[in-house]
Scaffold this active site. Structure first.
Site, PDB file in Angstrom:
ATOM      1  CE1 TYR A   1      -3.510   2.725   0.637  1.00  0.00           C
ATOM      2  CE2 TYR A   1      -2.023   3.471   2.375  1.00  0.00           C
ATOM      3  CZ  TYR A   1      -3.123   3.679   1.562  1.00  0.00           C
ATOM      4  OH  TYR A   1      -3.809   4.869   1.659  1.00  0.00           O
TER       5      TYR A   1
ATOM      6  CE  LYS B   1      -3.601   5.213  -2.021  1.00  0.00           C
ATOM      7  NZ  LYS B   1      -4.556   5.772  -3.005  1.00  0.00           N
TER       8      LYS B   1
END
Length: 252
Positions: free
Chosen positions: A156, A160
């Site tokens: 994750y 990002k």
């Protein structure tokens, strides 16, 4: 209450959670809203229409090029143009926190497909329409985690971090066409998904709040003002930037 009057705004991942909050807030400012999600967005659209605004829901897999193209086509057929794309769809709250050595490769690929390829594919789907009108706003949603190197969510955090670079490069490519590209980076938000993930709340909430200058939980509504700023003409001469909204946990 009319900062977005007449604008056509596509919001991915808007059938629930923070995306639904974005959709209703944008509609309240006068925009026509397209709720694009793999989930059923009809309840969000019904709520928007009950308030007197116009909205459309379309089933969209942001990682699929044809699905993203169909999303853009549906928006233009219904409302005549596309002014703003908010790349909100992402995989996060359903993830299990674990060492990078334990992350399943299929899960890694799925996170990258939605969180990185998704914004790329959706931007490519709307860009021709924005170029033709010499106007557009693309808002990518990142996170405060790339600035911190948050552990146990490597896929994750990596995804990002990629959004920050995607935004900068895309802003350079589209600037001459009147299209601004910026990033909104929230902190840990008490969205529906985060509230439902007991492990994530237990492990992250206390240390995150302790790191903030404003020491409280972050709610989805805390993002509405910054989002409207980036989506409206108030940010007309701003592109390639990342706005972190997290109570002062990250200051950059």
């Amino acid at each position: 209450m009319n900062r977005m009057k007449g604008k056509v705004v596509i919001i991915t991942g808007a059938a629930q959670g923070i995306g639904a909050v974005y959709a209703k807030a944008i509609a309240a400012e006068g925009a026509h809203v397209v709720v694009a999600d793999v989930l059923d967005g009809s309840s969000v659209v019904a709520e928007i229409e009950a308030s007197g605004a116009q909205a459309l829901t379309i089933t969209t897999d942001v990682s699929d090029e044809r699905s993203a193209a169909a999303m853009a086509t549906a928006a233009v057929e219904r409302f005549g143009r596309i002014d703003v794309l908010i790349n909100n769809a992402a995989i996060y709250a359903s993830l299990k926190m674990q060492s990078f050595e334990e992350i399943d490769l299929d899960e890694w690929d799925k996170v990258m497909a939605v969180n990185v390829r998704g914004p790329f594919v959706c931007a490519r789907a709307v860009a021709p329409h924005m170029r033709a009108q010499k106007y557009g706003r693309i808002i990518n949603i990142s996170s405060g985690t790339p600035f911190k190197g948050t552990p146990n969510l490597l896929h994750y955090v990596t995804s990002k971090g990629a959004i920050l670079s995607l935004t900068r490069a895309l802003a350079r490519e589209l600037g001459d066409h009147g299209i601004a590209v910026n990033t909104l980076a929230p902190g840990l938000v008490l969205s529906e998904g985060v509230v439902a993930n007991a492990e994530m709340r237990e492990r992250l909430t206390a240390p995150v709040i302790a790191s903030r200058a404003i020491k409280r939980d972050q709610m989805p509504e805390d993002l509405i003002g910054p989002l409207l700023f980036l989506a409206s003409d108030e940010s007309a001469f701003m592109t390639g930037e990342t706005v972190v909204v997290d109570g002062g946990s990250v200051m950059h």
